[in-house]
Design a protein around this motif. Structure first.
Motif, PDB file in Angstrom:
ATOM      1  N   MET A  40      48.682  22.160  39.062  1.00 49.38           N
ATOM      2  CA  MET A  40      47.743  21.984  39.493  1.00 49.38           C
ATOM      3  C   MET A  40      47.472  23.194  40.744  1.00 49.38           C
ATOM      4  SD  MET A  40      46.486  19.270  41.779  1.00 49.38           S
ATOM      5  CE  MET A  40      47.698  19.492  43.365  1.00 49.38           C
ATOM      6  N   VAL A  41      48.186  24.020  40.948  1.00 48.13           N
ATOM      7  CA  VAL A  41      48.290  24.731  41.976  1.00 48.13           C
ATOM      8  C   VAL A  41      47.982  26.088  41.136  1.00 48.13           C
ATOM      9  CG1 VAL A  41      50.004  26.128  43.465  1.00 48.13           C
ATOM     10  CG2 VAL A  41      49.743  23.979  43.235  1.00 48.13           C
ATOM     11  N   GLU A  42      48.337  26.756  40.615  1.00 50.45           N
ATOM     12  CA  GLU A  42      48.555  27.849  38.852  1.00 50.45           C
ATOM     13  C   GLU A  42      46.834  27.266  39.023  1.00 50.45           C
ATOM     14  OE1 GLU A  42      51.251  27.077  35.547  1.00 50.45           O
ATOM     15  OE2 GLU A  42      52.742  28.385  37.633  1.00 50.45           O
ATOM     16  N   TYR A  43      46.223  26.536  37.886  1.00 47.11           N
ATOM     17  CA  TYR A  43      44.900  26.293  38.385  1.00 47.11           C
ATOM     18  C   TYR A  43      43.618  26.925  38.804  1.00 47.11           C
ATOM     19  CZ  TYR A  43      46.086  24.805  33.217  1.00 47.11           C
ATOM     20  OH  TYR A  43      46.741  25.044  32.241  1.00 47.11           O
ATOM     21  N   SER A  44      44.085  25.653  40.406  1.00 46.47           N
ATOM     22  CA  SER A  44      43.663  26.424  41.721  1.00 46.47           C
ATOM     23  C   SER A  44      43.841  27.778  41.862  1.00 46.47           C
ATOM     24  CB  SER A  44      44.085  25.251  42.710  1.00 46.47           C
ATOM     25  OG  SER A  44      43.907  23.827  42.469  1.00 46.47           O
ATOM     26  N   ILE A  45      44.151  28.627  41.736  1.00 45.99           N
ATOM     27  CA  ILE A  45      44.392  29.594  42.031  1.00 45.99           C
ATOM     28  C   ILE A  45      44.135  30.722  41.147  1.00 45.99           C
ATOM     29  CG2 ILE A  45      45.872  31.666  41.866  1.00 45.99           C
ATOM     30  CD1 ILE A  45      48.074  29.842  43.374  1.00 45.99           C
ATOM     31  N   LEU A  46      43.466  29.601  39.653  1.00 46.01           N
ATOM     32  CA  LEU A  46      42.899  30.530  38.907  1.00 46.01           C
ATOM     33  C   LEU A  46      41.658  30.264  38.675  1.00 46.01           C
ATOM     34  CD1 LEU A  46      43.746  32.553  36.079  1.00 46.01           C
ATOM     35  CD2 LEU A  46      43.426  30.248  34.549  1.00 46.01           C
ATOM     36  N   ILE A  47      41.298  29.208  39.401  1.00 45.94           N
ATOM     37  CA  ILE A  47      39.550  29.054  39.706  1.00 45.94           C
ATOM     38  C   ILE A  47      39.204  29.837  40.204  1.00 45.94           C
ATOM     39  CG2 ILE A  47      38.429  26.762  40.181  1.00 45.94           C
ATOM     40  CD1 ILE A  47      39.552  25.063  38.218  1.00 45.94           C
ATOM     41  N   GLY A  48      39.915  29.911  41.525  1.00 43.34           N
ATOM     42  CA  GLY A  48      39.563  30.764  42.749  1.00 43.34           C
ATOM     43  C   GLY A  48      38.809  32.177  42.432  1.00 43.34           C
ATOM     44  N   ILE A  49      40.313  32.983  41.873  1.00 45.11           N
ATOM     45  CA  ILE A  49      39.976  33.881  41.217  1.00 45.11           C
ATOM     46  C   ILE A  49      39.134  34.403  40.456  1.00 45.11           C
ATOM     47  CG2 ILE A  49      40.971  36.042  39.549  1.00 45.11           C
ATOM     48  CD1 ILE A  49      43.820  35.048  40.776  1.00 45.11           C
ATOM     49  N   ILE A  50      38.576  33.575  39.282  1.00 45.73           N
ATOM     50  CA  ILE A  50      37.696  33.389  38.642  1.00 45.73           C
ATOM     51  C   ILE A  50      36.479  33.543  39.379  1.00 45.73           C
ATOM     52  CG2 ILE A  50      35.763  32.472  36.929  1.00 45.73           C
ATOM     53  CD1 ILE A  50      38.979  31.666  35.160  1.00 45.73           C
ATOM     54  N   ALA A  51      36.257  32.183  40.186  1.00 45.51           N
ATOM     55  CA  ALA A  51      34.801  32.201  41.326  1.00 45.51           C
ATOM     56  C   ALA A  51      34.842  33.615  42.262  1.00 45.51           C
ATOM     57  CB  ALA A  51      35.417  30.971  42.293  1.00 45.51           C
ATOM     58  N   ALA A  53      35.013  36.754  41.582  1.00 43.59           N
ATOM     59  CA  ALA A  53      35.177  37.749  40.420  1.00 43.59           C
ATOM     60  C   ALA A  53      33.609  37.266  40.279  1.00 43.59           C
ATOM     61  CB  ALA A  53      35.459  37.586  39.852  1.00 43.59           C
ATOM     62  N   ALA A  54      33.139  36.292  39.708  1.00 47.15           N
ATOM     63  CA  ALA A  54      31.899  35.803  39.535  1.00 47.15           C
ATOM     64  C   ALA A  54      30.667  36.215  40.484  1.00 47.15           C
ATOM     65  CB  ALA A  54      31.598  34.303  39.287  1.00 47.15           C
ATOM     66  N   ILE A  55      31.418  35.615  42.054  1.00 47.48           N
ATOM     67  CA  ILE A  55      30.700  35.990  42.784  1.00 47.48           C
ATOM     68  C   ILE A  55      30.330  37.884  43.528  1.00 47.48           C
ATOM     69  CG2 ILE A  55      30.347  35.929  45.427  1.00 47.48           C
ATOM     70  CD1 ILE A  55      32.102  33.084  45.236  1.00 47.48           C
ATOM     71  N   PHE A  57      30.494  39.703  40.339  1.00 46.92           N
ATOM     72  CA  PHE A  57      29.487  40.169  40.356  1.00 46.92           C
ATOM     73  C   PHE A  57      28.434  39.957  40.179  1.00 46.92           C
ATOM     74  CE2 PHE A  57      27.984  39.400  35.556  1.00 46.92           C
ATOM     75  CZ  PHE A  57      28.041  40.938  35.223  1.00 46.92           C
ATOM     76  N   ILE A  58      27.971  39.125  40.015  1.00 48.10           N
ATOM     77  CA  ILE A  58      26.842  38.716  40.678  1.00 48.10           C
ATOM     78  C   ILE A  58      25.773  38.786  41.710  1.00 48.10           C
ATOM     79  CG2 ILE A  58      24.852  37.166  41.817  1.00 48.10           C
ATOM     80  CD1 ILE A  58      26.982  34.645  40.158  1.00 48.10           C
ATOM     81  N   ILE A  59      26.639  39.490  43.003  1.00 42.52           N
ATOM     82  CA  ILE A  59      26.618  40.398  44.362  1.00 42.52           C
ATOM     83  C   ILE A  59      26.129  41.609  43.850  1.00 42.52           C
ATOM     84  CG2 ILE A  59      27.024  41.212  46.279  1.00 42.52           C
ATOM     85  CD1 ILE A  59      28.463  38.465  46.991  1.00 42.52           C
ATOM     86  N   GLY A  60      27.195  42.054  42.420  1.00 41.08           N
ATOM     87  CA  GLY A  60      26.574  43.661  42.251  1.00 41.08           C
ATOM     88  C   GLY A  60      26.109  43.772  41.718  1.00 41.08           C
ATOM     89  N   ILE A  61      25.387  43.223  40.285  1.00 37.79           N
ATOM     90  CA  ILE A  61      24.082  42.893  40.123  1.00 37.79           C
ATOM     91  C   ILE A  61      22.961  42.901  40.784  1.00 37.79           C
ATOM     92  CG2 ILE A  61      22.675  41.216  37.899  1.00 37.79           C
ATOM     93  CD1 ILE A  61      25.161  43.340  36.851  1.00 37.79           C
ATOM     94  N   GLY A  62      22.840  41.879  41.851  1.00 40.69           N
ATOM     95  CA  GLY A  62      21.777  41.388  42.571  1.00 40.69           C
ATOM     96  C   GLY A  62      21.809  43.420  43.590  1.00 40.69           C
ATOM     97  N   GLY A  63      22.721  43.512  43.996  1.00 37.98           N
ATOM     98  CA  GLY A  63      22.467  45.244  44.697  1.00 37.98           C
ATOM     99  C   GLY A  63      21.848  46.079  43.137  1.00 37.98           C
ATOM    100  N   TRP A  64      21.767  46.037  42.039  1.00 35.97           N
ATOM    101  CA  TRP A  64      21.712  46.849  41.032  1.00 35.97           C
ATOM    102  C   TRP A  64      20.393  46.834  40.622  1.00 35.97           C
ATOM    103  CZ3 TRP A  64      19.823  46.458  35.899  1.00 35.97           C
ATOM    104  CH2 TRP A  64      20.177  47.853  34.969  1.00 35.97           C
ATOM    105  N   VAL A  65      20.191  45.432  40.775  1.00 33.76           N
ATOM    106  CA  VAL A  65      18.170  45.276  40.327  1.00 33.76           C
ATOM    107  C   VAL A  65      17.560  45.529  41.435  1.00 33.76           C
ATOM    108  CG1 VAL A  65      17.047  43.434  40.341  1.00 33.76           C
ATOM    109  CG2 VAL A  65      18.839  43.412  38.443  1.00 33.76           C
ATOM    110  N   THR A  66      17.832  45.262  42.852  1.00 37.91           N
ATOM    111  CA  THR A  66      17.589  45.882  43.560  1.00 37.91           C
ATOM    112  C   THR A  66      16.905  47.334  44.050  1.00 37.91           C
ATOM    113  OG1 THR A  66      18.056  44.377  45.125  1.00 37.91           O
ATOM    114  CG2 THR A  66      17.191  45.427  45.990  1.00 37.91           C
ATOM    115  N   GLY A  67      18.222  47.831  43.687  1.00 41.25           N
ATOM    116  CA  GLY A  67      18.161  49.621  43.791  1.00 41.25           C
ATOM    117  C   GLY A  67      17.030  49.836  42.840  1.00 41.25           C
TER     118      GLY A  67
END
Length: 90
Positions: A40-51, A53-55, A57-67
Motif C-alpha cells: 500500500m505504501v509503494e502504491y501510494s508513493i507511485l500514485i504521488g509520483i504520477i500525480a 508528473a501529470a500536474i 505536464f499540464i502546467i508546462g503545456i499551459g505555459g506553452w499554449v499561452t506563449g
C-alpha cells in the motif's frame, strides 16, 4: 507455575498471562510477515509520483499554449490583420 525470586520469595505466574503473551507474539509475527502494508505504501508513493508528473505536464503545456497565443496576438497586431481582445468572452 512458580518462579523463585531471591532466596525465599515465590511469584505465581498465571496461565492467562502466558496465553496473552503468546497471542501478542503471534500477532507481532503476523504483522511483521504481512506485506499488504508495504504494498500500500509503494502504491501510494507511485500514485504521488504520477500525480506530480501529470500536474507538471499540464502546467508546462499551459505555459506553452499561452506563449503560442501571445506570439500569435503579437504577430496579428504587427501585421495589422486584427487585434487581440483581452478578457473572457469579448
Amino acid at each position: 507455575m512458580d518462579f523463585i525470586l531471591g532466596s525465599s520469595r515465590r511469584v505465581q505466574t498465571s496461565r492467562k498471562g502466558e496465553i496473552g503473551m503468546k497471542k501478542l507474539m503471534t500477532m507481532t509475527r503476523q504483522f511483521r510477515d504481512d506485506e499488504n502494508g508495504a504494498a500500500m505504501v509503494e502504491y501510494s508513493i507511485l500514485i504521488g509520483i504520477i500525480a506530480v508528473a501529470a500536474i507538471g505536464f499540464i502546467i508546462g503545456i499551459g505555459g506553452w499554449v499561452t506563449g503560442r497565443f501571445t506570439g500569435l496576438c503579437t504577430a496579428m497586431q504587427a501585421s495589422g490583420v486584427g487585434t487581440c481582445a483581452t478578457g473572457a468572452g469579448t
